[in-house]
Design an enzyme around this catalytic site. Structure first.
Site, PDB file in Angstrom:
ATOM      1  N   ARG A   1       0.822  -1.252  -0.059  1.00 56.51           N
ATOM      2  CA  ARG A   1       0.036   0.088   0.031  1.00 56.51           C
ATOM      3  C   ARG A   1       1.008   1.158  -0.074  1.00 56.51           C
ATOM      4  O   ARG A   1       0.711   2.197  -0.722  1.00 56.51           O
ATOM      5  CB  ARG A   1      -1.013  -0.020   1.226  1.00 56.51           C
ATOM      6  CG  ARG A   1      -2.149  -0.694   1.415  1.00 56.51           C
ATOM      7  CD  ARG A   1      -2.626  -1.000   2.711  1.00 56.51           C
ATOM      8  NE  ARG A   1      -1.636  -2.029   2.957  1.00 56.51           N
ATOM      9  CZ  ARG A   1      -1.974  -3.416   2.764  1.00 56.51           C
ATOM     10  NH1 ARG A   1      -3.294  -3.574   2.115  1.00 56.51           N
ATOM     11  NH2 ARG A   1      -1.231  -4.284   3.006  1.00 56.51           N
ATOM     12  N   THR A   2       1.735   1.258   0.942  1.00 59.00           N
ATOM     13  CA  THR A   2       2.499   2.663   1.193  1.00 59.00           C
ATOM     14  C   THR A   2       3.123   2.872  -0.061  1.00 59.00           C
ATOM     15  O   THR A   2       3.165   4.215  -0.270  1.00 59.00           O
ATOM     16  CB  THR A   2       3.126   2.830   2.730  1.00 59.00           C
ATOM     17  OG1 THR A   2       2.607   2.074   3.569  1.00 59.00           O
ATOM     18  CG2 THR A   2       3.964   3.776   2.726  1.00 59.00           C
TER      19      THR A   2
ATOM     20  N   LYS B   1      25.206  -5.163  -1.558  1.00 55.15           N
ATOM     21  CA  LYS B   1      26.759  -5.329  -1.726  1.00 55.15           C
ATOM     22  C   LYS B   1      27.376  -4.525  -0.766  1.00 55.15           C
ATOM     23  O   LYS B   1      28.558  -4.452  -0.790  1.00 55.15           O
ATOM     24  CB  LYS B   1      27.233  -4.562  -3.002  1.00 55.15           C
ATOM     25  CG  LYS B   1      26.760  -5.422  -4.310  1.00 55.15           C
ATOM     26  CD  LYS B   1      27.027  -4.590  -5.611  1.00 55.15           C
ATOM     27  CE  LYS B   1      26.537  -5.137  -6.807  1.00 55.15           C
ATOM     28  NZ  LYS B   1      26.857  -4.572  -8.159  1.00 55.15           N
TER      29      LYS B   1
ATOM     30  N   ARG C   1      11.238   4.340   3.888  1.00 56.99           N
ATOM     31  CA  ARG C   1      10.913   3.194   4.907  1.00 56.99           C
ATOM     32  C   ARG C   1      11.890   2.351   5.426  1.00 56.99           C
ATOM     33  O   ARG C   1      12.664   1.912   4.389  1.00 56.99           O
ATOM     34  CB  ARG C   1       9.735   2.293   4.219  1.00 56.99           C
ATOM     35  CG  ARG C   1       9.309   0.976   5.210  1.00 56.99           C
ATOM     36  CD  ARG C   1       8.332   0.175   4.765  1.00 56.99           C
ATOM     37  NE  ARG C   1       6.922   1.025   5.247  1.00 56.99           N
ATOM     38  CZ  ARG C   1       5.902   0.523   5.138  1.00 56.99           C
ATOM     39  NH1 ARG C   1       5.740  -0.823   4.763  1.00 56.99           N
ATOM     40  NH2 ARG C   1       4.953   1.377   5.539  1.00 56.99           N
TER      41      ARG C   1
ATOM     42  N   HIS D   1       4.862   6.330  11.714  1.00 61.01           N
ATOM     43  CA  HIS D   1       4.147   5.888  10.315  1.00 61.01           C
ATOM     44  C   HIS D   1       3.258   7.188  10.120  1.00 61.01           C
ATOM     45  O   HIS D   1       1.786   7.120   9.944  1.00 61.01           O
ATOM     46  CB  HIS D   1       3.532   4.704  10.229  1.00 61.01           C
ATOM     47  CG  HIS D   1       3.102   4.099   8.733  1.00 61.01           C
ATOM     48  ND1 HIS D   1       3.267   4.996   7.701  1.00 61.01           N
ATOM     49  CD2 HIS D   1       2.850   3.191   8.448  1.00 61.01           C
ATOM     50  CE1 HIS D   1       3.007   4.416   6.777  1.00 61.01           C
ATOM     51  NE2 HIS D   1       2.657   3.114   7.109  1.00 61.01           N
TER      52      HIS D   1
HETATM   53  C1  NCD Z   1       1.675  -1.108   8.404  1.00 61.81           C
HETATM   54  C2  NCD Z   1       3.303  -0.966   8.375  1.00 61.81           C
HETATM   55  O1  NCD Z   1       3.943  -1.367   7.496  1.00 61.81           O
HETATM   56  O2  NCD Z   1       3.423  -0.185   9.163  1.00 61.81           O
HETATM   57  N1  NCD Z   1       0.986  -1.221   7.194  1.00 61.81           N
HETATM   58  C3  NCD Z   1       1.017  -0.175   6.505  1.00 61.81           C
HETATM   59  O3  NCD Z   1       1.812   0.655   6.115  1.00 61.81           O
HETATM   60  N2  NCD Z   1      -0.273   0.113   5.960  1.00 61.81           N
HETATM   61  C4  NCD Z   1       1.191  -2.175   9.381  1.00 61.81           C
HETATM   62  C5  NCD Z   1       1.748  -3.487   9.518  1.00 61.81           C
HETATM   63  O4  NCD Z   1       2.735  -3.829   8.759  1.00 61.81           O
HETATM   64  O5  NCD Z   1       1.123  -4.184  10.180  1.00 61.81           O
END
Ligand code: NCD
Length: 313
Positions: A54-55, A82, A104, A132
């Site tokens: 999703r993100t 590497k 991320r 997040h």
């Molecule tokens: C979450 C995350 O990766 O922090 N998902 C997201 O970004 N919608 C939650 C999760 O991994 O459970």
């Protein structure tokens, strides 16, 4: 605002401004051609050192709908394999001329370090167990759309709070916008000390369900857990799962939310995930508008009225 590193530290006006901006971009997304020239000539790079569906797609869609160019990096196919460090990777990407880096990373604080190393705007797309922020913004937006306001809204966040950056960002965003947050989890899935958090804590889901407007479910984040933290999944479901039977006892206007990915049959029953009261897909749709608002806020020049080349966005 130069970076978006977390929700903690944003005040009510900051949040409301971002939610209002999100509403403008949601109107753009409802057009037959959901695209504006606001960030033409700008470049957004997504650096994902952890898996995501999703993100990542949401940020890339948001950047494209603002007419920015996008660069995409996945650790699995990169020179990180590497031995290249985060700092060198980011500076390499920046040298190609990027204006924003969406990061991320499994290490809490990684985006904060990155912000000290590069001139580009940094957006935290999830750092370890820490924050997040765009998830919390899209959740707050979804709730504001549904209920009109978050003031006095009773929200229960249920599940693996200890390992959840979503929970940490949501606690601060929802509280700052006036909601009353209750954390529901067994002791082993709570952080060791929540005394500084503006929340109520309980392990009695059935009691909480009698009086909530929102049930926000979290996945068991097994990849972040060491030793088993619940006796068995079956026992977890029995006490903390939103089963069909529990969902039947919810008030008529109560909604169910989940950041995804869902583990159906564990924290949420399949029938509940498909129920119209479950807002999961609204959350995903609103995520694109929220990320457009964030990228525009960080990279857009001048007032919104001038950004789209027309009368509005
Ligand atoms: C979450 C995350 O990766 O922090 N998902 C997201 O970004 N919608 C939650 C999760 O991994 O459970």
């Amino acid at each position: 605002m130069r970076h978006l590193l977390g929700v903690r530290g944003l005040d009510r006006d900051d949040l409301v401004h971002l939610l209002d901006l999100t509403a403008s971009f949601r109107a753009v997304n409802a057009r037959p051609i959901p695209k504006v020239p606001a960030l033409q000539g700008r470049t957004v790079a997504t650096l994902f050192f952890e898996d995501s569906t999703r993100t990542r797609l949401s940020f890339e869609t948001a950047a494209k709908r603002l007419s920015a160019d996008t660069l995409s990096f996945s650790v699995g196919t990169s020179s990180v394999k590497k031995g290249e460090s985060l700092r060198d990777t980011a500076r390499t990407v920046e040298a190609m001329g990027v204006d924003a880096i969406v990061l991320r990373h499994s290490a809490s604080g990684a985006p904060h370090r990155l912000a000290g190393w590069v001139d580009a705007a940094v957006v935290n797309a999830g750092d370890g167990w820490h924050e997040h922020p765009t998830q919390a913004l899209l959740d707050a937006f979804t709730l504001r759309e549904r209920f009109g306001t978050l003031d006095g809204l009773r929200v229960a966040i249920v599940g693996d709070i200890a390992h959840s950056r979503v929970a940490r960002s949501n606690v601060w965003a929802l509280h700052t916008l006036g909601a009353e947050v209750t954390l529901v989890a067994p002791r082993t899935l709570l952080p060791p000390d929540t005394s500084a958090w503006p929340v109520r804590v309980t392990d009695d889901l059935d009691d909480v369900l009698r009086s909530v407007d929102v049930v926000y479910l979290l996945r068991m984040q097994f990849e972040r857990q060491g030793a088993p933290l619940v006796p068995s999944l079956a026992e977890y479901v029995e006490r903390f799962g939103l089963t069909r039977e529990r969902a039947e006892r919810l008030g008529p206007s109560t909604v169910v939310m989940h950041p995804g990915p869902m583990n159906q049959g564990v924290e949420i029953a399949p029938e509940v995930a498909d129920d119209p009261r479950c807002l999961v897909l609204d959350q995903v749709a609103n995520g694109v508008s929220v990320r457009m608002a964030v990228l525009f806020r960080l990279l857009g020049a001048g007032p919104l009225q001038n950004a789209g080349g027309g009368g509005d966005v």
